[in-house]
Design a protein around this motif. Structure first.
Motif, PDB file in Angstrom:
ATOM      1  N   LYS A   4     -18.295  65.229  26.367  1.00 27.08           N
ATOM      2  CA  LYS A   4     -17.488  64.540  25.352  1.00 27.08           C
ATOM      3  C   LYS A   4     -15.998  64.670  25.660  1.00 27.08           C
ATOM      4  O   LYS A   4     -15.235  63.703  25.517  1.00 27.08           O
ATOM      5  CB  LYS A   4     -17.796  65.098  23.963  1.00 27.08           C
ATOM      6  CG  LYS A   4     -19.159  64.688  23.468  1.00 27.08           C
ATOM      7  CD  LYS A   4     -19.483  65.289  22.121  1.00 27.08           C
ATOM      8  CE  LYS A   4     -20.902  64.884  21.729  1.00 27.08           C
ATOM      9  NZ  LYS A   4     -21.330  65.469  20.481  1.00 27.08           N
ATOM     10  N   ILE A   5     -15.583  65.853  26.094  1.00 23.24           N
ATOM     11  CA  ILE A   5     -14.173  66.037  26.448  1.00 23.24           C
ATOM     12  C   ILE A   5     -13.830  65.192  27.671  1.00 23.24           C
ATOM     13  O   ILE A   5     -12.778  64.560  27.719  1.00 23.24           O
ATOM     14  CB  ILE A   5     -13.865  67.536  26.675  1.00 23.24           C
ATOM     15  CG1 ILE A   5     -13.952  68.279  25.332  1.00 23.24           C
ATOM     16  CG2 ILE A   5     -12.491  67.724  27.328  1.00 23.24           C
ATOM     17  CD1 ILE A   5     -13.898  69.791  25.451  1.00 23.24           C
ATOM     18  N   SER A   6     -14.725  65.140  28.637  1.00 20.72           N
ATOM     19  CA  SER A   6     -14.509  64.303  29.813  1.00 20.72           C
ATOM     20  C   SER A   6     -14.330  62.841  29.403  1.00 20.72           C
ATOM     21  O   SER A   6     -13.420  62.156  29.884  1.00 20.72           O
ATOM     22  CB  SER A   6     -15.686  64.442  30.785  1.00 20.72           C
ATOM     23  OG  SER A   6     -15.531  63.588  31.895  1.00 20.72           O
ATOM     24  N   SER A   7     -15.176  62.371  28.501  1.00 18.65           N
ATOM     25  CA  SER A   7     -15.057  60.988  28.019  1.00 18.65           C
ATOM     26  C   SER A   7     -13.721  60.764  27.329  1.00 18.65           C
ATOM     27  O   SER A   7     -13.083  59.722  27.529  1.00 18.65           O
ATOM     28  CB  SER A   7     -16.197  60.669  27.043  1.00 18.65           C
ATOM     29  OG  SER A   7     -17.437  60.676  27.720  1.00 18.65           O
ATOM     30  N   ALA A   8     -13.275  61.733  26.546  1.00 23.79           N
ATOM     31  CA  ALA A   8     -11.990  61.613  25.866  1.00 23.79           C
ATOM     32  C   ALA A   8     -10.842  61.577  26.867  1.00 23.79           C
ATOM     33  O   ALA A   8      -9.862  60.842  26.683  1.00 23.79           O
ATOM     34  CB  ALA A   8     -11.805  62.766  24.882  1.00 23.79           C
ATOM     35  N   ILE A   9     -10.959  62.345  27.935  1.00 22.92           N
ATOM     36  CA  ILE A   9      -9.925  62.348  28.981  1.00 22.92           C
ATOM     37  C   ILE A   9      -9.877  60.989  29.671  1.00 22.92           C
ATOM     38  O   ILE A   9      -8.800  60.441  29.913  1.00 22.92           O
ATOM     39  CB  ILE A   9     -10.157  63.500  29.976  1.00 22.92           C
ATOM     40  CG1 ILE A   9      -9.874  64.846  29.288  1.00 22.92           C
ATOM     41  CG2 ILE A   9      -9.294  63.348  31.229  1.00 22.92           C
ATOM     42  CD1 ILE A   9     -10.320  66.059  30.082  1.00 22.92           C
ATOM     43  N   PHE A  10     -11.035  60.413  29.978  1.00 22.87           N
ATOM     44  CA  PHE A  10     -11.069  59.061  30.553  1.00 22.87           C
ATOM     45  C   PHE A  10     -10.353  58.074  29.637  1.00 22.87           C
ATOM     46  O   PHE A  10      -9.527  57.279  30.087  1.00 22.87           O
ATOM     47  CB  PHE A  10     -12.509  58.590  30.772  1.00 22.87           C
ATOM     48  CG  PHE A  10     -13.106  58.956  32.097  1.00 22.87           C
ATOM     49  CD1 PHE A  10     -12.852  58.191  33.224  1.00 22.87           C
ATOM     50  CD2 PHE A  10     -13.942  60.049  32.221  1.00 22.87           C
ATOM     51  CE1 PHE A  10     -13.416  58.509  34.453  1.00 22.87           C
ATOM     52  CE2 PHE A  10     -14.510  60.377  33.439  1.00 22.87           C
ATOM     53  CZ  PHE A  10     -14.247  59.607  34.560  1.00 22.87           C
ATOM     54  N   ASP A  11     -10.694  58.126  28.341  1.00 24.75           N
ATOM     55  CA  ASP A  11     -10.157  57.157  27.381  1.00 24.75           C
ATOM     56  C   ASP A  11      -8.668  57.338  27.122  1.00 24.75           C
ATOM     57  O   ASP A  11      -7.923  56.360  27.089  1.00 24.75           O
ATOM     58  CB  ASP A  11     -10.914  57.252  26.055  1.00 24.75           C
ATOM     59  CG  ASP A  11     -12.355  56.793  26.167  1.00 24.75           C
ATOM     60  OD1 ASP A  11     -12.703  56.114  27.163  1.00 24.75           O
ATOM     61  OD2 ASP A  11     -13.149  57.129  25.264  1.00 24.75           O
ATOM     62  N   THR A  12      -8.231  58.566  26.911  1.00 27.92           N
ATOM     63  CA  THR A  12      -6.849  58.787  26.488  1.00 27.92           C
ATOM     64  C   THR A  12      -5.866  58.860  27.642  1.00 27.92           C
ATOM     65  O   THR A  12      -4.734  58.396  27.516  1.00 27.92           O
ATOM     66  CB  THR A  12      -6.713  60.059  25.633  1.00 27.92           C
ATOM     67  OG1 THR A  12      -7.137  61.188  26.390  1.00 27.92           O
ATOM     68  CG2 THR A  12      -7.527  59.953  24.358  1.00 27.92           C
TER      69      THR A  12
END
Length: 99
Positions: free
Chosen positions: A68-76
């Motif tokens: 989930k943190i990885s996905s947030a890093i991709f997005d933000t």
């Protein structure tokens, strides 16, 4: 408190950190000296030195949170890739004996 590991001190709030996730079992923090923006640690609140000593449900939970943190890093941060890495033991580069 000097004999406690630095990760346990961070979890207890004795050492400042920037928490990006927390629940009853896990805390995730940004690395102040990270290799890249978004560099973070996902760590169990219980002092567990290496992966093999963690119960399976906790390992699964840690990796779900890391995802989930990885996905947030991709997005933000609009990055093209991330690493999810476990330094498991001193010979593997682990600096503090806390998973």
């Amino acid at each position: 408190m000097a004999d406690k590991c630095v990760i346990c001190q961070i979890i207890e709030g004795a050492v400042p950190s920037k928490k990006i996730y927390e629940d009853d079992d896990i805390v995730a923090i940004l690395d102040f000296n990270g290799a890249n923006p978004g560099h973070s640690f996902v760590i169990p609140k219980q002092h567990i030195p290496i992966l093999e000593q963690a119960p399976s449900h906790l390992v699964g939970k840690m990796f779900n949170i890391a995802n989930k943190i990885s996905s947030a890093i991709f997005d933000t941060l609009k990055v093209q890739g991330t690493n999810i890495f476990v330094a498991n033991g001193v010979p593997a580069g682990q600096k503090v004996a806390h998973l």
